[in-house]
Design a protein around this motif. Sequence first.
Motif, PDB file in Angstrom:
ATOM      1  N   ILE A  33       0.812  -1.013   0.016  1.00 38.02           N
ATOM      2  CA  ILE A  33       0.083   0.212   0.008  1.00 38.02           C
ATOM      3  C   ILE A  33       1.114   1.271   0.059  1.00 38.02           C
ATOM      4  N   SER A  34       1.979   1.264   0.595  1.00 29.76           N
ATOM      5  CA  SER A  34       2.998   2.523   0.739  1.00 29.76           C
ATOM      6  C   SER A  34       3.483   2.702  -0.519  1.00 29.76           C
ATOM      7  N   HIS A  35       3.814   1.739  -1.410  1.00 28.83           N
ATOM      8  CA  HIS A  35       4.300   1.941  -2.995  1.00 28.83           C
ATOM      9  C   HIS A  35       3.501   2.708  -3.638  1.00 28.83           C
ATOM     10  N   ARG A  36       2.028   1.905  -3.672  1.00 31.14           N
ATOM     11  CA  ARG A  36       0.926   2.453  -4.567  1.00 31.14           C
ATOM     12  C   ARG A  36       0.703   3.944  -3.920  1.00 31.14           C
ATOM     13  N   SER A  37       0.483   4.099  -2.741  1.00 35.13           N
ATOM     14  CA  SER A  37       0.222   5.310  -2.404  1.00 35.13           C
ATOM     15  C   SER A  37       1.039   6.652  -2.635  1.00 35.13           C
ATOM     16  N   LEU A  38       2.340   6.202  -2.880  1.00 34.38           N
ATOM     17  CA  LEU A  38       3.329   7.422  -3.434  1.00 34.38           C
ATOM     18  C   LEU A  38       3.075   7.588  -4.720  1.00 34.38           C
ATOM     19  N   ARG A  69       8.894  -2.952 -11.073  1.00 37.98           N
ATOM     20  CA  ARG A  69       8.140  -3.542 -11.794  1.00 37.98           C
ATOM     21  C   ARG A  69       6.660  -2.654 -11.987  1.00 37.98           C
ATOM     22  N   LEU A  70       6.337  -2.149 -10.975  1.00 34.89           N
ATOM     23  CA  LEU A  70       5.125  -0.961 -11.027  1.00 34.89           C
ATOM     24  C   LEU A  70       5.731   0.142 -11.650  1.00 34.89           C
ATOM     25  N   LEU A  71       6.758   0.831 -11.294  1.00 40.48           N
ATOM     26  CA  LEU A  71       7.183   1.865 -11.814  1.00 40.48           C
ATOM     27  C   LEU A  71       7.407   1.702 -13.648  1.00 40.48           C
ATOM     28  N   MET A  72       7.859   0.600 -14.142  1.00 33.05           N
ATOM     29  CA  MET A  72       7.909   0.398 -15.595  1.00 33.05           C
ATOM     30  C   MET A  72       6.511   0.286 -16.115  1.00 33.05           C
ATOM     31  N   GLY A  73       5.287   0.071 -15.355  1.00 38.62           N
ATOM     32  CA  GLY A  73       4.055   0.256 -15.753  1.00 38.62           C
ATOM     33  C   GLY A  73       3.664   1.669 -15.774  1.00 38.62           C
ATOM     34  N   LEU A  74       4.108   2.340 -14.810  1.00 39.87           N
ATOM     35  CA  LEU A  74       3.761   3.892 -14.932  1.00 39.87           C
ATOM     36  C   LEU A  74       4.539   4.413 -16.254  1.00 39.87           C
ATOM     37  N   THR A  82       8.064  -6.850 -18.818  1.00 42.63           N
ATOM     38  CA  THR A  82       8.520  -6.200 -20.029  1.00 42.63           C
ATOM     39  C   THR A  82       7.897  -6.920 -21.156  1.00 42.63           C
ATOM     40  N   GLU A  83       7.462  -8.115 -21.109  1.00 44.94           N
ATOM     41  CA  GLU A  83       6.518  -8.765 -22.156  1.00 44.94           C
ATOM     42  C   GLU A  83       5.301  -8.125 -22.516  1.00 44.94           C
ATOM     43  N   PRO A  84       4.241  -8.162 -21.473  1.00 46.13           N
ATOM     44  CA  PRO A  84       3.050  -7.300 -21.600  1.00 46.13           C
ATOM     45  C   PRO A  84       3.278  -6.131 -21.988  1.00 46.13           C
ATOM     46  N   LEU A  85       3.989  -5.247 -21.259  1.00 45.33           N
ATOM     47  CA  LEU A  85       4.252  -3.827 -21.582  1.00 45.33           C
ATOM     48  C   LEU A  85       4.752  -3.609 -22.901  1.00 45.33           C
ATOM     49  N   SER A  86       5.480  -4.287 -23.518  1.00 42.33           N
ATOM     50  CA  SER A  86       6.169  -4.303 -25.019  1.00 42.33           C
ATOM     51  C   SER A  86       4.629  -4.205 -25.870  1.00 42.33           C
ATOM     52  N   ARG A  87       3.610  -5.037 -25.572  1.00 40.13           N
ATOM     53  CA  ARG A  87       2.606  -5.039 -26.435  1.00 40.13           C
ATOM     54  C   ARG A  87       1.777  -3.714 -26.514  1.00 40.13           C
ATOM     55  N   ILE A  88       2.057  -2.560 -25.183  1.00 42.76           N
ATOM     56  CA  ILE A  88       1.388  -1.501 -25.360  1.00 42.76           C
ATOM     57  C   ILE A  88       2.225  -0.375 -26.052  1.00 42.76           C
ATOM     58  N   GLY A  89       3.371  -0.775 -26.673  1.00 36.60           N
ATOM     59  CA  GLY A  89       4.522  -0.097 -27.403  1.00 36.60           C
ATOM     60  C   GLY A  89       5.740   0.419 -26.641  1.00 36.60           C
ATOM     61  N   ALA A  90       6.111   0.118 -25.308  1.00 34.63           N
ATOM     62  CA  ALA A  90       7.062   0.227 -24.602  1.00 34.63           C
ATOM     63  C   ALA A  90       8.079  -0.541 -25.218  1.00 34.63           C
ATOM     64  N   SER A 121      -0.901  -5.195 -11.649  1.00 35.09           N
ATOM     65  CA  SER A 121      -0.497  -3.777 -11.109  1.00 35.09           C
ATOM     66  C   SER A 121       0.189  -2.747 -12.057  1.00 35.09           C
ATOM     67  N   ALA A 122       1.032  -3.470 -12.867  1.00 35.68           N
ATOM     68  CA  ALA A 122       2.090  -2.818 -13.905  1.00 35.68           C
ATOM     69  C   ALA A 122       0.946  -2.562 -14.990  1.00 35.68           C
ATOM     70  N   ILE A 123       0.408  -3.259 -15.702  1.00 34.97           N
ATOM     71  CA  ILE A 123      -0.737  -3.154 -16.493  1.00 34.97           C
ATOM     72  C   ILE A 123      -1.736  -1.946 -16.409  1.00 34.97           C
TER      73      ILE A 123
END
Length: 450
Positions: A31-36, A106-111, A136-144, A184-186
């Motif tokens: 929760i601390s990570h996500r709240s920031l 992993r969460l910041l990669m999503g952001l 990285t595999e699913p995030l590559s699909r969105i164009g990253a 969460s990353a997605i």
Amino acid sequence: MTQHSDTPTPRTFTAAPALSGSVTVPGDKSISHRSLMLSALAIGESRVEGLLEGEDVLATAEAMRAMGATITRDDDGVWHIHGVGVGGLLQPETALDMGNSGTSTRLLMGLIASHDLTATFTGDASLSKRPMARVTEPLSRIGARFTGSPGANGNMTLPLTMKGACPAVPLDYTLPVASAQVKSAILLAGLNTPGITRVVEPIPTRDHSERMLKGFGADLNVEVQADGTRVITLVGEAELKPQNIVVPGDPSSAAFPMVAALLVPGSQVTIANVGLNGTRAGLIDLLREMGGSIEVVNAREVGGEPVGDLIVTASALNGVEPDPARAPSMIDEYPVAFIAAAFAEGRSVFRGLEELRVKESDRIATMAQGLRAIGVTVEELEDGIVIEGSGGKLLPGGGPIATKLDHRIAMSFAVAGLVSEHGVTIDDMRPVATSFPTFLPLLQTLGAVA
């Protein structure tokens, strides 16, 4: 961010008298990570009380500062975050040092994946071995786009550089493994992506991201199908509103005084203000099935999360064979559950734990090695472990235990030392600061260590 000294800090934990008292544990790490992160994407000022001030969360705070958020802390421990708005993250001027924090990474990669900026992630020796392909595999699909270091089995590891995509392509993704971090990353990437992002979760994992995204005003919907599959949809280009957040105590940290109180004869300990989210409460259920006395009192809801106080009384435990489907609800608590099993009557068989092999260390192999070192009979399985319990007899003890820079390994064997004949020596207690900087003072409060 706090830096470790280069000198390991070994410590020996010895048999403890009955533990007693009331303690609180640090704020929930997830929760601390996500709240920031979400406060940094809101427009205006959010206020956070009870934030976990361990090194992992401080790494997230530093990264959000590097991308434009203003983050300050009052002397009374209240944090203030002035956000930049969804889509407003700035190009960081230097590499983002994640320390030991896989969650931050992993969460910041999503952001970042749906923002038009480039970021390089670095980390310590332990984090730099952890695989990143699942994100990285699913995030590559969105164009990253990602350029990383080659790890085992061709899996990308840190140091890693990514370039976000703007506009990103909305993703419809079924999770191949149960992972709250991937989910969460997605979802975080979906915040700045036009259209609808959809995540299908065949096995439910911790749902802090969904709860908090809704709390910040994101248009998010969760549909539970007849077979238990969760379908999460998020409408992109969100506008997040600042929040006042009170972070409950981390159930993963509460696990250590909870197991210690169950094992040390004559103990009764109250652990106040513990988060009791159903997607995280697996260890309490497991310990009760083993015969543990754990009573929840003063149950309440704080900021959309269930919270309560736990009264834990020393109990004779029996071996157990938990359903592998339970794994996501207690994935971080298995190391200390293995210690409980080592002190129980009979054999315990834990399966479905492949995820533990890619944590801060390979937690199956590291725990098996450590348990053997303190005189416990174990058999390591590909997806788990078999432990022969002592039937409540003190464990022989020994060491030094190789923690492999893993905070949960260190704390688990510290608990084992409290019910050992000759003490248990931990090779390095420094990693504990990543999640539970007050661990030793808490044990002192309960009367466990001098």
